[in-house]
Design an enzyme around this catalytic site. Structure first.
Site, PDB file in Angstrom:
ATOM      1  N   TYR A  21      19.684  18.876 -66.359  1.00 22.64           N
ATOM      2  CA  TYR A  21      20.095  20.078 -66.837  1.00 22.64           C
ATOM      3  C   TYR A  21      21.341  19.686 -67.839  1.00 22.64           C
ATOM      4  CZ  TYR A  21      25.338  18.886 -65.090  1.00 22.64           C
ATOM      5  OH  TYR A  21      26.472  18.286 -65.026  1.00 22.64           O
ATOM      6  N   LYS A  77      21.265  13.028 -67.992  1.00 26.00           N
ATOM      7  CA  LYS A  77      22.121  15.262 -67.942  1.00 26.00           C
ATOM      8  C   LYS A  77      21.348  14.814 -65.936  1.00 26.00           C
ATOM      9  CE  LYS A  77      25.435  18.573 -69.428  1.00 26.00           C
ATOM     10  NZ  LYS A  77      26.234  17.831 -68.362  1.00 26.00           N
ATOM     11  N   GLU A 107      35.029   7.793 -69.036  1.00 25.10           N
ATOM     12  CA  GLU A 107      34.564   9.362 -69.549  1.00 25.10           C
ATOM     13  C   GLU A 107      35.209  10.215 -68.549  1.00 25.10           C
ATOM     14  OE1 GLU A 107      30.635  11.084 -69.290  1.00 25.10           O
ATOM     15  OE2 GLU A 107      29.451   9.966 -67.774  1.00 25.10           O
ATOM     16  N   LEU A 156      27.925  10.045 -70.755  1.00 23.60           N
ATOM     17  CA  LEU A 156      26.660  11.147 -71.073  1.00 23.60           C
ATOM     18  C   LEU A 156      27.050  11.157 -72.657  1.00 23.60           C
ATOM     19  CD1 LEU A 156      25.209  12.777 -70.329  1.00 23.60           C
ATOM     20  CD2 LEU A 156      26.850  14.566 -70.270  1.00 23.60           C
TER      21      LEU A 156
HETATM   22  N1  PDD Z   1      29.308  18.557 -67.942  1.00 18.93           N
HETATM   23  N2  PDD Z   1      30.638  13.855 -68.793  1.00 18.93           N
HETATM   24  C1  PDD Z   1      29.857  14.073 -68.324  1.00 18.93           C
HETATM   25  C2  PDD Z   1      30.039  13.590 -66.504  1.00 18.93           C
HETATM   26  C3  PDD Z   1      29.371  15.652 -68.067  1.00 18.93           C
HETATM   27  O1  PDD Z   1      29.705  16.666 -66.883  1.00 18.93           O
HETATM   28  C4  PDD Z   1      29.538  16.711 -69.116  1.00 18.93           C
HETATM   29  C5  PDD Z   1      29.369  18.056 -69.584  1.00 18.93           C
HETATM   30  C6  PDD Z   1      29.933  15.923 -70.520  1.00 18.93           C
HETATM   31  C7  PDD Z   1      30.406  16.609 -71.229  1.00 18.93           C
HETATM   32  O2  PDD Z   1      28.961  17.033 -72.378  1.00 18.93           O
HETATM   33  P1  PDD Z   1      28.387  18.225 -73.106  1.00 18.93           P
HETATM   34  O3  PDD Z   1      29.772  18.090 -74.395  1.00 18.93           O
HETATM   35  O4  PDD Z   1      27.235  18.337 -73.460  1.00 18.93           O
HETATM   36  O5  PDD Z   1      29.190  19.436 -72.317  1.00 18.93           O
HETATM   37  C8  PDD Z   1      30.957  14.176 -70.490  1.00 18.93           C
HETATM   38  C9  PDD Z   1      28.843  19.996 -68.267  1.00 18.93           C
HETATM   39  C10 PDD Z   1      29.300  21.014 -69.024  1.00 18.93           C
HETATM   40  C11 PDD Z   1      29.098  20.468 -66.155  1.00 18.93           C
HETATM   41  O6  PDD Z   1      28.168  19.560 -65.274  1.00 18.93           O
HETATM   42  O7  PDD Z   1      29.179  21.403 -65.538  1.00 18.93           O
END
Ligand code: PDD
Length: 290
Positions: free
Chosen positions: A33, A149, A182, A207
């Site tokens: 996703y 992801k 993270e 991620l």
């Molecule tokens: N989550 N680390 C994890 C485990 C994440 O699920 C996310 C993003 C990030 C940050 O990635 P980005 O900057 O590309 O949003 C880091 C999304 C927002 C979610 O699961 O809703």
């Protein structure tokens, strides 16, 4: 106004939007996703999000179900139909619907595609950022491919729930060496007493957040100092500032870790400035008509 979702080629009322019970996303979490921010009627960093989606699909050997152009058109149409000017658009691709069997189905099975969008007022994030958020720390119990992801998010879900039960916004995962990996849905950062901004390298342990990538550019652009290296919980507790990043939070100051205040216990100036500057470094799509 009723919400509309995109499901496998059709725009349907959100309340009726569903996939088959034998969708592999539903049965095996066999899918990936993306979440993009929508701001002022534009998609933020669409190109980078779709690049990462391609990578996630390819790492899991799921066929990319659309061209870049049609992916963009679907995102835009869902945003338009839901009249979202600020909020989030969610895109999910799974390995499709097939009789339950752990091994992959044949090439005749098309991936399933779902897109939803929701409005989130800009003020909500800004309000949270002006107060800052609390995080807790938990052992990282995830698999070693969190760079993909994937929708397989059970450890993240459990961690976020624990954070909420502790009155915190986020949980930071900590590896066996005591180093922060993270957050459950965000990347983790600290600012040292001498103003160096530290975040873990985007290897297989985290991620590679799109927001993280843009913040790295913002740090360079603002003449700040970045150190990509792991940091421990002990170092974070001694930091001048801490913050988290994600498409859903942008840059969000952290004011306490495990109930211990960070810095002076208020949002830090570096985090707040990076939040204020973020959208001047991010890529904005053309305006989505609505
Ligand atoms: N989550 N680390 C994890 C485990 C994440 O699920 C996310 C993003 C990030 C940050 O990635 P980005 O900057 O590309 O949003 C880091 C999304 C927002 C979610 O699961 O809703």
């Amino acid at each position: 106004m009723s919400r509309i979702a995109y499901v496998n080629g059709r725009y349907v009322p959100h309340t009726d939007a569903s996939v088959h019970v034998e969708d592999r996303g539903y049965q095996f979490a066999d899918g990936v996703y993306e979440v993009c921010e929508i701001r002022d009627g534009r998609i933020v960093d669409e190109r980078r999000h779709l690049d990462r989606l391609d990578r996630s699909l390819s790492e899991l050997s799921i066929r990319t179900p659309f061209s870049r152009r049609s992916a963009g058109m679907i995102l835009r149409e869902v945003i338009r139909r839901n009249r979202v000017r600020s909020g989030l658009v969610y895109l999910q691709v799974t390995r499709g619907v097939a009789r339950r069997d752990h091994a992959f189905p044949g090439p005749e099975v098309p991936p399933s595609v779902v897109v939803t969008a929701k409005s989130v007022p800009v003020e909500r994030g800004d309000h949270a950022a002006s107060a800052g958020v609390k995080v807790i720390t938990l052992p990282d119990n995830r698999w070693d491919r969190v760079d993909i992801k994937s929708v397989s998010l059970l450890p993240n879900v459990l961690a976020k729930q624990k954070a909420h039960e502790a009155g915190a916004k986020e949980a930071w995962f900590v590896d066996d060496a005591g180093l922060v990996t993270e957050g459950s849905s965000t990347n983790a950062w600290i600012v040292t007493k001498d103003g160096r901004i530290v975040t873990r390298p985007a290897d297989h342990g985290i991620l590679r957040g799109i927001t993280r990538t843009v913040v790295v550019e913002a740090i360079e652009g603002e003449g700040l100092t970045l150190e990509e290296r792991p940091f421990s919980v002990a170092e974070a507790l001694e930091a001048k500032e801490a913050f988290i990043t994600a498409a859903s939070t942008i840059v969000m100051p952290v004011v306490a870790i495990d109930d211990r205040p960070i810095g002076n216990g208020h949002p830090g100036t570096i985090a707040s400035n990076l939040r204020a500057k973020f959208h001047t470094y991010a890529e904005q799509s053309e305006l989505v008509a609505n």
